[in-house]
Design a protein around this motif. Structure first.
Motif, mmCIF file in Angstrom:
data_model
loop_
_atom_site.group_PDB
_atom_site.id
_atom_site.type_symbol
_atom_site.label_atom_id
_atom_site.label_comp_id
_atom_site.label_asym_id
_atom_site.label_seq_id
_atom_site.Cartn_x
_atom_site.Cartn_y
_atom_site.Cartn_z
ATOM 1 N N ILE A 163 29.789 2.665 -27.960
ATOM 2 C CA ILE A 163 29.019 2.127 -26.176
ATOM 3 C C ILE A 163 29.778 0.898 -26.571
ATOM 4 O O ILE A 163 30.112 0.329 -24.798
ATOM 5 C CB ILE A 163 27.576 2.682 -25.975
ATOM 6 C CG1 ILE A 163 26.980 3.884 -25.441
ATOM 7 C CG2 ILE A 163 27.025 2.127 -24.976
ATOM 8 C CD1 ILE A 163 25.643 4.169 -25.605
ATOM 9 N N THR A 164 29.331 0.504 -27.538
ATOM 10 C CA THR A 164 29.449 -0.743 -27.181
ATOM 11 C C THR A 164 31.068 -1.203 -27.325
ATOM 12 O O THR A 164 31.661 -2.064 -26.266
ATOM 13 C CB THR A 164 29.413 -1.532 -29.201
ATOM 14 O OG1 THR A 164 28.124 -1.420 -29.109
ATOM 15 C CG2 THR A 164 29.528 -3.384 -28.981
ATOM 16 N N THR A 221 31.788 -0.678 -23.207
ATOM 17 C CA THR A 221 31.335 -1.592 -22.570
ATOM 18 C C THR A 221 32.580 -2.702 -22.789
ATOM 19 O O THR A 221 33.234 -2.934 -21.004
ATOM 20 C CB THR A 221 30.259 -2.503 -22.889
ATOM 21 O OG1 THR A 221 29.695 -0.550 -22.711
ATOM 22 C CG2 THR A 221 30.023 -3.395 -21.506
ATOM 23 N N LEU A 269 35.847 -1.914 -21.040
ATOM 24 C CA LEU A 269 35.580 -1.816 -18.991
ATOM 25 C C LEU A 269 35.275 -2.964 -18.423
ATOM 26 O O LEU A 269 36.076 -3.338 -17.585
ATOM 27 C CB LEU A 269 34.351 -1.424 -18.960
ATOM 28 C CG LEU A 269 33.789 -1.126 -17.684
ATOM 29 C CD1 LEU A 269 34.534 -0.226 -17.095
ATOM 30 C CD2 LEU A 269 32.503 0.062 -17.673
#
Length: 313
Positions: A117-118, A121, A124
């Motif tokens: 997730i980190t 992110t 992104l």
């Protein structure tokens, strides 16, 4: 990884990075869908006569052909024809890692860790930075098509992972063969009757992307994956935008801005952090730093040369 194999995988990243500049040249002489159709036609024939069956059910071959041959390269080439610079296109395609993780979690039930997730992110954030920067200076539709190409590539990656072909080169030959008819049909419907009247430069471009990038590149890729774990080999694909952006700057004069450089760092580091375990990430980052230093030097030299040329003019 042995030094000669390390040189091989870095050389492969260079071939695939330079591929974007070569496609830019080809698109000066062929419409995008026809160019894609000719690329896969040349990659499939006569190689199709020399290889056996793909070794996996035909539905997987057809699925990857639809996702990669028609989807990825159709969107990518149309986007480049619409104004997406080749170096930036090589960077935006790294967004396929974001889509691959999302599809793997939703379709394959893979676990989404905090590390992923980190990292995703961060990546992104780099992609959004590219979107904002390019949207202010270029056609946003071209950027959106490049993102669609990345999403299509990720679908193809998921399908190929499920298929698990025993021979990647043979599989790619059949993918190329099944990609060719729908691309020719789409080209006829969208671009009109095909014309093969192109100068030698256009055919050299097609030869490079068909034989060196597609058949040669995927053959080397499969050879490396049979000798090393995917987690060892895959991080080196993050060198593709390094070579893509540097060769675009050298050969077609695509400017390298601080925004692009910052976005590249965010995307590459985010994908690397998300995709590897801590020890692997440290090792891969060191290897990337070592092997990418020469490209960074050339990139810096290119930027300086461009600045001096602009000043002189």
């Amino acid at each position: 990884m042995r030094p000669r194999h390390l040189a091989l995988v870095v050389g492969l990243a260079a071939v695939w990075g330079f591929n974007f500049v070569v496609m830019e040249v080809g698109l000066r002489h062929f419409p995008p869908l026809l160019y894609a159709a000719l690329r896969f036609a040349l990659a499939a024939f006569p190689a199709l006569l020399l290889v056996g069956r793909p070794g996996v059910p035909w539905r997987w071959v057809a699925g990857v052909a639809a996702a990669v041959g028609v989807g990825q390269f159709g969107f990518l080439l149309i986007g480049m024809r619409a104004g997406m610079p080749p170096g930036l296109a090589s960077l935006v395609l790294q967004a396929q890692s974001l889509f691959t993780v999302v599809f793997a979690v939703t379709l394959l039930g893979e676990r989404l860790t905090g590390r992923r997730i980190t990292g995703l992110t961060v990546a992104l954030g780099g992609l959004i930075l590219v979107a904002v920067d390019f949207g202010m200076s270029g056609p946003f539709g071209a950027f959106a098509l490049s993102v669609a190409a990345a999403a299509s590539w990720s679908v193809g990656t998921i399908l190929q992972r499920k298929a698990a072909p025993p021979d990647s080169l043979r599989f790619m030959v059949w993918v190329s063969a099944l990609s060719t008819p729908p691309l020719f049909l789409l080209s006829f419907l969208v671009e009109g009757a095909p014309s093969l009247a192109a100068p030698l430069e256009g055919w050299i471009s097609l030869g490079y992307v068909s034989f060196i990038s597609t058949l040669g590149g995927f053959g080397v890729w499969g050879w490396l994956l049979r000798r090393y774990d995917a987690s060892v080999v895959a991080p080196y694909t993050l060198l593709i935008p390094v070579f893509g952006m540097s060769t675009a700057a050298l050969f077609v004069g695509e400017p390298i801005t601080w925004v692009k450089a910052g976005a590249a760092v965010l995307i590459v580091c985010g994908v690397l952090y998300a995709g590897l375990r801590p020890r692997q990430a440290t090792t891969a980052a060191a290897a990337l730093a070592a092997t990418g230093s020469a490209s960074a030097t050339r990139l810096s030299a290119s930027s300086s040369w461009e600045a001096e040329r602009n000043h002189a003019s």
